[in-house]
Design a protein around this motif. Structure first.
Motif, PDB file in Angstrom:
ATOM      1  N   ASP A  21      -0.464  -8.002  -3.669  1.00  0.00           N
ATOM      2  CA  ASP A  21      -0.054  -6.673  -4.128  1.00  0.00           C
ATOM      3  C   ASP A  21      -0.407  -5.567  -3.143  1.00  0.00           C
ATOM      4  OD1 ASP A  21      -2.770  -6.535  -4.315  1.00  0.00           O
ATOM      5  OD2 ASP A  21      -2.844  -6.129  -6.474  1.00  0.00           O
ATOM      6  N   VAL A  22      -0.686  -5.919  -1.901  1.00  0.00           N
ATOM      7  CA  VAL A  22      -1.001  -4.991  -0.806  1.00  0.00           C
ATOM      8  C   VAL A  22      -2.417  -4.430  -0.937  1.00  0.00           C
ATOM      9  CG1 VAL A  22      -0.312  -2.883   0.438  1.00  0.00           C
ATOM     10  CG2 VAL A  22       1.440  -4.347  -0.592  1.00  0.00           C
ATOM     11  N   LEU A  28      11.856 -13.441  -1.621  1.00  0.00           N
ATOM     12  CA  LEU A  28      13.229 -12.948  -1.689  1.00  0.00           C
ATOM     13  C   LEU A  28      13.821 -12.774  -0.289  1.00  0.00           C
ATOM     14  CD1 LEU A  28      12.829 -10.221  -4.476  1.00  0.00           C
ATOM     15  CD2 LEU A  28      14.064 -12.386  -4.694  1.00  0.00           C
ATOM     16  N   ALA A  29      13.006 -12.277   0.641  1.00  0.00           N
ATOM     17  CA  ALA A  29      13.484 -12.091   2.013  1.00  0.00           C
ATOM     18  C   ALA A  29      13.840 -13.417   2.658  1.00  0.00           C
ATOM     19  CB  ALA A  29      12.420 -11.357   2.831  1.00  0.00           C
ATOM     20  N   TRP A  30      13.045 -14.447   2.398  1.00  0.00           N
ATOM     21  CA  TRP A  30      13.340 -15.751   2.979  1.00  0.00           C
ATOM     22  C   TRP A  30      14.594 -16.364   2.366  1.00  0.00           C
ATOM     23  CZ3 TRP A  30      11.840 -18.701   7.005  1.00  0.00           C
ATOM     24  CH2 TRP A  30      10.785 -18.204   7.777  1.00  0.00           C
ATOM     25  N   LEU A  31      14.835 -16.117   1.087  1.00  0.00           N
ATOM     26  CA  LEU A  31      16.081 -16.593   0.477  1.00  0.00           C
ATOM     27  C   LEU A  31      17.278 -15.919   1.132  1.00  0.00           C
ATOM     28  CD1 LEU A  31      17.696 -18.135  -1.639  1.00  0.00           C
ATOM     29  CD2 LEU A  31      17.275 -16.243  -3.225  1.00  0.00           C
ATOM     30  N   ARG A  37      12.580  -2.842  -4.115  1.00  0.00           N
ATOM     31  CA  ARG A  37      11.908  -2.412  -5.331  1.00  0.00           C
ATOM     32  C   ARG A  37      10.736  -3.326  -5.675  1.00  0.00           C
ATOM     33  NH1 ARG A  37      16.741  -1.482  -9.571  1.00  0.00           N
ATOM     34  NH2 ARG A  37      15.008  -1.835 -10.992  1.00  0.00           N
ATOM     35  N   GLU A  38      10.927  -4.629  -5.532  1.00  0.00           N
ATOM     36  CA  GLU A  38       9.850  -5.565  -5.838  1.00  0.00           C
ATOM     37  C   GLU A  38       8.681  -5.404  -4.864  1.00  0.00           C
ATOM     38  OE1 GLU A  38       9.276  -7.909  -8.260  1.00  0.00           O
ATOM     39  OE2 GLU A  38      10.936  -6.916  -9.296  1.00  0.00           O
ATOM     40  N   GLY A  39       8.992  -5.175  -3.580  1.00  0.00           N
ATOM     41  CA  GLY A  39       7.938  -5.108  -2.583  1.00  0.00           C
ATOM     42  C   GLY A  39       7.211  -3.777  -2.526  1.00  0.00           C
ATOM     43  N   LEU A  41       5.025  -3.405  -5.871  1.00  0.00           N
ATOM     44  CA  LEU A  41       3.943  -3.990  -5.063  1.00  0.00           C
ATOM     45  C   LEU A  41       3.801  -5.495  -5.276  1.00  0.00           C
ATOM     46  CD1 LEU A  41       1.126  -1.263  -5.226  1.00  0.00           C
ATOM     47  CD2 LEU A  41       2.899  -1.613  -3.495  1.00  0.00           C
ATOM     48  N   HIS A  42       4.928  -6.156  -5.549  1.00  0.00           N
ATOM     49  CA  HIS A  42       4.949  -7.623  -5.605  1.00  0.00           C
ATOM     50  C   HIS A  42       5.355  -8.132  -4.219  1.00  0.00           C
ATOM     51  CE1 HIS A  42       5.918  -7.093 -10.161  1.00  0.00           C
ATOM     52  NE2 HIS A  42       4.624  -6.935  -9.906  1.00  0.00           N
ATOM     53  N   MET A  43       4.477  -7.950  -3.245  1.00  0.00           N
ATOM     54  CA  MET A  43       4.840  -8.229  -1.866  1.00  0.00           C
ATOM     55  C   MET A  43       5.039  -9.716  -1.608  1.00  0.00           C
ATOM     56  SD  MET A  43       5.662  -6.552   0.786  1.00  0.00           S
ATOM     57  CE  MET A  43       4.984  -4.931   0.462  1.00  0.00           C
TER      58      MET A  43
END
Length: 311
Positions: free
Chosen positions: A54-55, A281-284, A267-269, A273-275
């Motif tokens: 969560d950073v 998601l980025a890898w998908l 929005r998630e990241g 703060l669901h990093m």
């Protein structure tokens, strides 16, 4: 001087070694930048995708939990579907308009320089301004687009509020920056040998046949490049849609139809703060883009002609 045996390796000369060392020294800033600012973040995001992060606190390893969460997340499916629909609308439209404008400029003679610059300048517009431009031009009540359609007796749709017209509206406003592709295709058109057109005219080919049998095959490499680059950009649509539909004061618009994949990732990241989940998601998205690009490369083997290659 001894002749080298067939298949034997020859040691590079001192001059060749110096040139190689000098070349590596010249590109070392790029190598450093790539390793530090590209390769390392990519690898680290792969690690973060396996963690709950969560950073604010240290990441904790959760294995494939983030990927399992994606499978059951309806927002992921919605965002992917919106992004795919937009890509299927935007890419063919963008390439066809760019090709049409390039063909027109190719006939403009000396004036092509002015129009080439005029078409390219809008590309320099900040994407946030393009998002605001979308709301101004495509407003269903007082937008310039609907006023122009009304002048010819067409009742324009509610581009910015009707979920069925939000993605087409974004695809149309993306043509604001079509100038970059026009410049690339115009350069390819100017490189087509004039002799091919002369031979086609001798054979009695009209404009359409010359375009289909000479122009398109000879610039197919440039068309393929524009298509691939624009496909990747379409899958990463973010700024224009976010500034138009998710910025301050835009709560009255239908946001679900404009929820593109990168917007949901953002929005998630950065909002939730669901990093760790955002990294998954980025890898998908990376895998999806790689698969689509691989399919395009396979198709290009049959459709794309490169000068000098043996067929």
């Amino acid at each position: 001087m001894r002749a080298a045996l067939p298949g034997a390796r020859t040691r590079p000369s001192a001059r060749a070694r110096r040139e190689r060392t000098a070349g590596l020294a010249f590109i070392s800033p790029w190598i450093f930048g790539f390793l530090v600012f590209t390769a390392w973040p990519i690898l680290y995001s792969g690690y973060l995708s396996l963690t709950d992060y969560d950073v604010l606190t240290d990441p904790s390893f959760v294995g494939l939990d983030n990927y399992e969460r994606m499978v059951g997340d309806p927002q992921v499916r919605l965002a992917l579907w919106n992004t795919l629909q937009y890509t299927l609308l935007q890419v063919p439209l963008y390439v066809l308009v760019a090709l049409a404008l390039a063909l027109l400029l190719h006939q403009a003679g000396r004036a092509s320089g002015f129009f080439r610059t005029a078409f390219f300048v809008p590309k320099m517009t900040p994407p946030v301004a393009v998002g605001v431009l979308l709301l101004l031009l495509f407003n269903g009540e007082y937008g310039l687009v609907n006023e122009a359609l009304g002048a010819v007796g067409i009742d324009g749709p509610s581009w910015t509020t009707d979920p069925d017209w939000i993605r087409p509206g974004l695809a149309l406003v993306s043509l604001w920056s079509v100038g970059a592709a026009v410049v690339i295709l115009l350069a390819a058109l100017q490189d087509v040998p004039v002799e091919l057109y002369d031979a086609a005219r001798v054979d009695g080919a009209g404009w359409w046949r010359r375009t289909r049998t000479v122009t398109i095959p000879m610039i197919s490499g440039a068309l393929f490049f524009v298509t691939v680059v624009n496909t990747i950009a379409a899958f990463q649509m973010f700024t224009e849609a976010y500034s138009a539909y998710f910025g301050a004061g835009n709560s009255t618009y239908s946001n679900d139809a404009a929820l593109f994949y990168v917007i949901y990732l953002f929005r998630e990241g950065f909002a939730e703060l669901h990093m760790g989940y955002a990294s998954a998601l980025a890898w998908l998205l990376f895998v999806v883009i790689m698969l689509v690009t691989a399919v395009q490369l396979l198709v290009s083997r049959r459709l794309v002609y490169y000068e000098g290659e043996q067929r």
